[in-house]
Design a protein around this motif. Structure first.
Motif, PDB file in Angstrom:
ATOM      1  N   GLN A 152       2.928  12.148 -19.152  1.00 38.39           N
ATOM      2  CA  GLN A 152       3.173  11.055 -20.079  1.00 38.39           C
ATOM      3  C   GLN A 152       4.546  11.202 -20.728  1.00 38.39           C
ATOM      4  O   GLN A 152       5.256  10.221 -20.905  1.00 38.39           O
ATOM      5  CB  GLN A 152       2.074  11.056 -21.134  1.00 38.39           C
ATOM      6  CG  GLN A 152       2.057   9.863 -22.032  1.00 38.39           C
ATOM      7  CD  GLN A 152       0.924   9.940 -23.036  1.00 38.39           C
ATOM      8  OE1 GLN A 152       0.391  11.016 -23.307  1.00 38.39           O
ATOM      9  NE2 GLN A 152       0.548   8.813 -23.582  1.00 38.39           N
ATOM     10  N   ALA A 210       8.687   6.800 -17.894  1.00 36.14           N
ATOM     11  CA  ALA A 210       8.592   5.944 -16.718  1.00 36.14           C
ATOM     12  C   ALA A 210       9.703   4.908 -16.815  1.00 36.14           C
ATOM     13  O   ALA A 210       9.546   3.868 -17.436  1.00 36.14           O
ATOM     14  CB  ALA A 210       7.219   5.281 -16.659  1.00 36.14           C
ATOM     15  N   THR A 211      10.822   5.223 -16.210  1.00 32.69           N
ATOM     16  CA  THR A 211      11.972   4.335 -16.334  1.00 32.69           C
ATOM     17  C   THR A 211      12.086   3.342 -15.182  1.00 32.69           C
ATOM     18  O   THR A 211      12.850   2.400 -15.272  1.00 32.69           O
ATOM     19  CB  THR A 211      13.271   5.158 -16.406  1.00 32.69           C
ATOM     20  OG1 THR A 211      13.357   5.971 -15.231  1.00 32.69           O
ATOM     21  CG2 THR A 211      13.286   6.042 -17.635  1.00 32.69           C
ATOM     22  N   ASP A 212      11.332   3.551 -14.127  1.00 36.02           N
ATOM     23  CA  ASP A 212      11.372   2.631 -12.996  1.00 36.02           C
ATOM     24  C   ASP A 212       9.947   2.284 -12.572  1.00 36.02           C
ATOM     25  O   ASP A 212       8.974   2.792 -13.132  1.00 36.02           O
ATOM     26  CB  ASP A 212      12.156   3.236 -11.831  1.00 36.02           C
ATOM     27  CG  ASP A 212      11.544   4.527 -11.308  1.00 36.02           C
ATOM     28  OD1 ASP A 212      10.600   5.038 -11.932  1.00 36.02           O
ATOM     29  OD2 ASP A 212      12.006   5.017 -10.273  1.00 36.02           O
ATOM     30  N   GLU A 213       9.821   1.404 -11.627  1.00 39.20           N
ATOM     31  CA  GLU A 213       8.501   0.949 -11.175  1.00 39.20           C
ATOM     32  C   GLU A 213       7.653   2.098 -10.633  1.00 39.20           C
ATOM     33  O   GLU A 213       6.467   2.204 -10.947  1.00 39.20           O
ATOM     34  CB  GLU A 213       8.658  -0.131 -10.101  1.00 39.20           C
ATOM     35  CG  GLU A 213       7.356  -0.769  -9.670  1.00 39.20           C
ATOM     36  CD  GLU A 213       6.689  -1.598 -10.753  1.00 39.20           C
ATOM     37  OE1 GLU A 213       5.452  -1.725 -10.717  1.00 39.20           O
ATOM     38  OE2 GLU A 213       7.387  -2.098 -11.634  1.00 39.20           O
ATOM     39  N   GLY A 245       7.828   5.260 -11.383  1.00 35.95           N
ATOM     40  CA  GLY A 245       7.431   6.105 -12.504  1.00 35.95           C
ATOM     41  C   GLY A 245       6.313   5.488 -13.313  1.00 35.95           C
ATOM     42  O   GLY A 245       5.385   6.172 -13.738  1.00 35.95           O
ATOM     43  N   ARG A 246       6.388   4.173 -13.530  1.00 36.77           N
ATOM     44  CA  ARG A 246       5.315   3.490 -14.264  1.00 36.77           C
ATOM     45  C   ARG A 246       4.012   3.563 -13.496  1.00 36.77           C
ATOM     46  O   ARG A 246       2.950   3.776 -14.084  1.00 36.77           O
ATOM     47  CB  ARG A 246       5.698   2.043 -14.550  1.00 36.77           C
ATOM     48  CG  ARG A 246       6.717   1.909 -15.673  1.00 36.77           C
ATOM     49  CD  ARG A 246       6.923   0.471 -16.090  1.00 36.77           C
ATOM     50  NE  ARG A 246       7.562  -0.328 -15.056  1.00 36.77           N
ATOM     51  CZ  ARG A 246       8.876  -0.435 -14.891  1.00 36.77           C
ATOM     52  NH1 ARG A 246       9.685   0.222 -15.689  1.00 36.77           N
ATOM     53  NH2 ARG A 246       9.378  -1.198 -13.942  1.00 36.77           N
ATOM     54  N   ASN A 247       4.072   3.393 -12.190  1.00 36.33           N
ATOM     55  CA  ASN A 247       2.860   3.487 -11.372  1.00 36.33           C
ATOM     56  C   ASN A 247       2.279   4.890 -11.399  1.00 36.33           C
ATOM     57  O   ASN A 247       1.065   5.058 -11.464  1.00 36.33           O
ATOM     58  CB  ASN A 247       3.151   3.068  -9.927  1.00 36.33           C
ATOM     59  CG  ASN A 247       3.353   1.582  -9.795  1.00 36.33           C
ATOM     60  OD1 ASN A 247       2.924   0.805 -10.635  1.00 36.33           O
ATOM     61  ND2 ASN A 247       4.037   1.179  -8.737  1.00 36.33           N
ATOM     62  N   ARG A 248       3.145   5.900 -11.364  1.00 31.38           N
ATOM     63  CA  ARG A 248       2.689   7.284 -11.403  1.00 31.38           C
ATOM     64  C   ARG A 248       1.977   7.573 -12.731  1.00 31.38           C
ATOM     65  O   ARG A 248       0.893   8.170 -12.754  1.00 31.38           O
ATOM     66  CB  ARG A 248       3.872   8.234 -11.210  1.00 31.38           C
ATOM     67  CG  ARG A 248       3.472   9.691 -11.107  1.00 31.38           C
ATOM     68  CD  ARG A 248       4.664  10.620 -10.937  1.00 31.38           C
ATOM     69  NE  ARG A 248       5.447  10.666 -12.166  1.00 31.38           N
ATOM     70  CZ  ARG A 248       6.691  10.219 -12.312  1.00 31.38           C
ATOM     71  NH1 ARG A 248       7.338   9.709 -11.282  1.00 31.38           N
ATOM     72  NH2 ARG A 248       7.321  10.277 -13.460  1.00 31.38           N
ATOM     73  N   VAL A 249       2.553   7.117 -13.833  1.00 29.93           N
ATOM     74  CA  VAL A 249       1.950   7.339 -15.148  1.00 29.93           C
ATOM     75  C   VAL A 249       0.651   6.548 -15.274  1.00 29.93           C
ATOM     76  O   VAL A 249      -0.335   7.043 -15.831  1.00 29.93           O
ATOM     77  CB  VAL A 249       2.945   6.982 -16.276  1.00 29.93           C
ATOM     78  CG1 VAL A 249       2.258   6.988 -17.634  1.00 29.93           C
ATOM     79  CG2 VAL A 249       4.119   7.952 -16.279  1.00 29.93           C
ATOM     80  N   LEU A 250       0.604   5.350 -14.741  1.00 31.43           N
ATOM     81  CA  LEU A 250      -0.615   4.543 -14.796  1.00 31.43           C
ATOM     82  C   LEU A 250      -1.744   5.224 -14.023  1.00 31.43           C
ATOM     83  O   LEU A 250      -2.866   5.333 -14.520  1.00 31.43           O
ATOM     84  CB  LEU A 250      -0.362   3.154 -14.222  1.00 31.43           C
ATOM     85  CG  LEU A 250      -1.556   2.212 -14.179  1.00 31.43           C
ATOM     86  CD1 LEU A 250      -2.036   1.900 -15.592  1.00 31.43           C
ATOM     87  CD2 LEU A 250      -1.187   0.930 -13.464  1.00 31.43           C
ATOM     88  N   ARG A 303      -2.991   8.119 -15.870  1.00 29.45           N
ATOM     89  CA  ARG A 303      -3.855   7.718 -16.979  1.00 29.45           C
ATOM     90  C   ARG A 303      -5.293   7.558 -16.512  1.00 29.45           C
ATOM     91  O   ARG A 303      -6.234   7.988 -17.174  1.00 29.45           O
ATOM     92  CB  ARG A 303      -3.356   6.414 -17.581  1.00 29.45           C
ATOM     93  CG  ARG A 303      -4.167   5.970 -18.800  1.00 29.45           C
ATOM     94  CD  ARG A 303      -3.682   4.663 -19.373  1.00 29.45           C
ATOM     95  NE  ARG A 303      -2.262   4.716 -19.656  1.00 29.45           N
ATOM     96  CZ  ARG A 303      -1.461   3.664 -19.634  1.00 29.45           C
ATOM     97  NH1 ARG A 303      -1.924   2.465 -19.335  1.00 29.45           N
ATOM     98  NH2 ARG A 303      -0.181   3.772 -19.911  1.00 29.45           N
TER      99      ARG A 303
END
Length: 64
Positions: free
Chosen positions: A28, A32-35, A37-42, A45
């Motif tokens: 966390q 997540a600065t790119d798509e 990274g956001r997918n990885r963090v999602l 979660r």
């Protein structure tokens, strides 16, 4: 091949609740600065929501 929630968080299948929480916090905090990274963090979660709860983790382990 599909990753397990343990692989997503980068912990062993016999990791303690504390290790799972620490791995989630580390991911966390990485940001997540790119798509991707956001997918990885999602996805992390979802993994933490399942593995962070003892009853959910037991059901997940039984399904592996």
């Amino acid at each position: 091949m599909k990753q397990t929630y343990y692989e997503v968080l980068g912990v062993a299948a016999d990791a303690s609740a504390g290790e799972i929480e620490a791995a989630w916090r580390r991911l966390q905090a990485s940001g997540a600065t790119d798509e991707a990274g956001r997918n990885r963090v999602l996805f992390a979660r979802y993994a933490y929501a399942t593995l962070g709860n003892a009853a959910s983790r037991q059901r997940y382990d039984a399904s592996l």
